[in-house]
Design a protein around this motif. Sequence first.
Motif, PDB file in Angstrom:
ATOM      1  N   GLU A  11       0.887  -1.162   0.000  1.00 37.68           N
ATOM      2  CA  GLU A  11       0.000   0.000   0.000  1.00 37.68           C
ATOM      3  C   GLU A  11       0.925   1.212   0.000  1.00 37.68           C
ATOM      4  O   GLU A  11       1.526   1.542   1.015  1.00 37.68           O
ATOM      5  N   ILE A  12       1.070   1.819  -1.181  1.00 35.62           N
ATOM      6  CA  ILE A  12       2.053   2.891  -1.344  1.00 35.62           C
ATOM      7  C   ILE A  12       1.350   4.244  -1.272  1.00 35.62           C
ATOM      8  O   ILE A  12       0.392   4.488  -2.010  1.00 35.62           O
ATOM      9  N   HIS A  13       1.824   5.089  -0.359  1.00 44.10           N
ATOM     10  CA  HIS A  13       1.249   6.426  -0.199  1.00 44.10           C
ATOM     11  C   HIS A  13       2.124   7.448  -0.903  1.00 44.10           C
ATOM     12  O   HIS A  13       3.309   7.554  -0.606  1.00 44.10           O
ATOM     13  N   VAL A  14       1.530   8.177  -1.809  1.00 42.87           N
ATOM     14  CA  VAL A  14       2.269   9.189  -2.557  1.00 42.87           C
ATOM     15  C   VAL A  14       1.700  10.562  -2.226  1.00 42.87           C
ATOM     16  O   VAL A  14       0.509  10.803  -2.419  1.00 42.87           O
ATOM     17  N   GLN A  15       2.557  11.431  -1.710  1.00 40.33           N
ATOM     18  CA  GLN A  15       2.111  12.794  -1.425  1.00 40.33           C
ATOM     19  C   GLN A  15       2.094  13.587  -2.720  1.00 40.33           C
ATOM     20  O   GLN A  15       3.096  13.632  -3.432  1.00 40.33           O
ATOM     21  N   LYS A  21      -3.636  22.201  -0.039  1.00 41.50           N
ATOM     22  CA  LYS A  21      -4.002  20.913   0.549  1.00 41.50           C
ATOM     23  C   LYS A  21      -5.210  20.286  -0.149  1.00 41.50           C
ATOM     24  O   LYS A  21      -5.813  20.884  -1.025  1.00 41.50           O
ATOM     25  N   ALA A  22      -5.549  19.080   0.284  1.00 43.65           N
ATOM     26  CA  ALA A  22      -6.606  18.320  -0.400  1.00 43.65           C
ATOM     27  C   ALA A  22      -7.972  18.992  -0.280  1.00 43.65           C
ATOM     28  O   ALA A  22      -8.774  18.959  -1.206  1.00 43.65           O
ATOM     29  N   PHE A  23      -8.224  19.607   0.870  1.00 39.79           N
ATOM     30  CA  PHE A  23      -9.580  20.117   1.105  1.00 39.79           C
ATOM     31  C   PHE A  23      -9.619  21.567   1.578  1.00 39.79           C
ATOM     32  O   PHE A  23     -10.619  22.020   2.116  1.00 39.79           O
ATOM     33  N   ASP A 126      -3.391  13.379   4.243  1.00 43.87           N
ATOM     34  CA  ASP A 126      -2.362  12.958   5.179  1.00 43.87           C
ATOM     35  C   ASP A 126      -2.719  13.444   6.580  1.00 43.87           C
ATOM     36  O   ASP A 126      -3.557  14.340   6.762  1.00 43.87           O
ATOM     37  N   ALA A 127      -2.086  12.837   7.595  1.00 48.20           N
ATOM     38  CA  ALA A 127      -2.222  13.319   8.976  1.00 48.20           C
ATOM     39  C   ALA A 127      -1.047  14.253   9.272  1.00 48.20           C
ATOM     40  O   ALA A 127      -0.126  14.386   8.467  1.00 48.20           O
ATOM     41  N   GLY A 128      -1.065  14.887  10.429  1.00 47.44           N
ATOM     42  CA  GLY A 128       0.077  15.698  10.836  1.00 47.44           C
ATOM     43  C   GLY A 128       1.208  14.811  11.307  1.00 47.44           C
ATOM     44  O   GLY A 128       1.192  13.594  11.101  1.00 47.44           O
ATOM     45  N   VAL A 148      -2.622  17.320   3.615  1.00 50.01           N
ATOM     46  CA  VAL A 148      -1.925  17.273   2.317  1.00 50.01           C
ATOM     47  C   VAL A 148      -2.477  16.084   1.519  1.00 50.01           C
ATOM     48  O   VAL A 148      -2.708  15.019   2.082  1.00 50.01           O
ATOM     49  N   PRO A 149      -2.736  16.266   0.220  1.00 51.22           N
ATOM     50  CA  PRO A 149      -3.358  15.166  -0.535  1.00 51.22           C
ATOM     51  C   PRO A 149      -2.401  13.991  -0.778  1.00 51.22           C
ATOM     52  O   PRO A 149      -1.227  14.185  -1.068  1.00 51.22           O
ATOM     53  N   LEU A 150      -2.950  12.792  -0.657  1.00 46.45           N
ATOM     54  CA  LEU A 150      -2.195  11.564  -0.925  1.00 46.45           C
ATOM     55  C   LEU A 150      -2.948  10.737  -1.947  1.00 46.45           C
ATOM     56  O   LEU A 150      -4.182  10.755  -1.987  1.00 46.45           O
ATOM     57  N   LEU A 151      -2.194   9.987  -2.730  1.00 47.97           N
ATOM     58  CA  LEU A 151      -2.789   8.873  -3.457  1.00 47.97           C
ATOM     59  C   LEU A 151      -2.279   7.615  -2.799  1.00 47.97           C
ATOM     60  O   LEU A 151      -1.095   7.497  -2.515  1.00 47.97           O
TER      61      LEU A 151
END
Length: 478
Positions: A11-15, A21-23, A126-128, A148-151
Amino acid sequence: MPSYETVIGLEIHVQLATRSKAFCADDASFGGAPNTHTSAISLAHPGTLPRLNEKAVEYALRLGLALGCDINLNSSFDRKNYFYADLPKGYQITQDQNPVCRGGQLTLNRPAPKTMRIHHIHLEEDAGKSLHDQDPQFSFIDLNRAGVPLLEIVTEPDLRSAEEAAACMEAIRHLVRWLGISDGNMEEGSLRCDVNVSVRETGDPAYGTRCEIKNINSMRFARRAIEFETARQIEILENGGRVEQETRGFDPAGGFTFSLREKEQAHDYRYFPEPDLPPVRIAPEMLEAVRAAMPPLPQVLEQEFQTVHQLPAHDTEQLVQDRQTAQYFQHLVSEGNPPAKLLANLVIHKLLPWAAENGLALADCPVQPAQWREFVRLIDSGKLSATAANQQLFPALLQQPGAAPGQLAESLQLLQSSDLDWLEKLADELLARYPDKAAEYRKGKKGLLGFFMGELMRASKGKADPKAATAVLVARLG
Ligand code: ADP
Ligand code: MG
């Protein structure tokens, strides 16, 4: 003892490299003084509302198209509830039921060619960051990264070794950089990975019970964690035990994994549709616009370099190491049919090291592509030896970037000569100086040709064209 096989899914998280930010509009860049990229929304003040970053969706589409996923034009967000100090809302906005991409595949070149399947890709935030090493008594929290948005790229359990898992992470890092959607920087946490590992007896069709190792942020750690975990699970099985499904951590200093908690079930998170965000409707026009703006993919260019320009895989892999290099090479070979192999050598062995040393991009090189084409033609035509070209003309051109390579080589007296009269004179002098060796050659010791070639090159101070010189020597000796 039976032999075992390791089964791995990532499970690869890409910033994502979006500006905001995402929202919300907070700065999404890495770093900054702690808690400065934080508005009321990042801090989850009551009454604030999220609003989706369109760029993050566009980036998801780019990756989905590059990996051959089915693009979901109607995705939606869910809340994943859990309590953690660096998660101010008490839940993470993610995509659980209805991710933006499903399916797809990724081809690995190492350790052997292999195509692996992607399960899905989803968008989330993402979380802090909690900092436990700043003070003996307190932990600190930096919420700059919160939101911050992640895929998240979830693979099928298709990987079978630590090497394959590392190759998969590398391939994803290469791709997201190529697509310009993430800097892929593992040290800064832009690319992180949860590694799921199980073992089974070789030949067993069923998978074993897996453990999930959280938050691996380097390829080396991924390898070591997988190797440790494989050995640990095999030992349990060999002792007649059962592997418990759980979430584990990896200790980089000790090189071991340790239990963090029992694997949570989905219901522990009480996922439910995010009520503050409408479903994501991607207009077909948007998808088409993203598709139209896609850069050529690295594997496509690599194939082209191999088939059209007849370059070996070892070269093409280096030419597609990043998009700038590939584009630069494409530009070099695009005109006048220059010798592609010599251009590839120039890029790989001279220009890339030059760019790295000077911290510059290839495109910033003051010597223009047309000049480099002339440079390699001088070698190709035999007018200039590769050694003189690389060791003398190359640095001289960078000193005088306006110069024409041919003229510069001439003024530096680097050009080789295939002037027949001159070569014959040199050959005759040698034959006169070494009559015994010439006689031996004539009696059949043909290996002496190398000796005469070496002497001739020396006498010509390296300027004789080797092909022409060989022909002259063979004629004179024979
Ligand atoms: P969950 O939803 O509980 O996290 P998934 O089935 O979605 O579990 O799988 C999560 C990850 O675990 C995927 O990357 C998948 O490839 C991997 N995985 C699933 N089963 C196994 C297994 N038996 N061994 C190794 N990895 C596995
Ligand atoms: Mg999971």
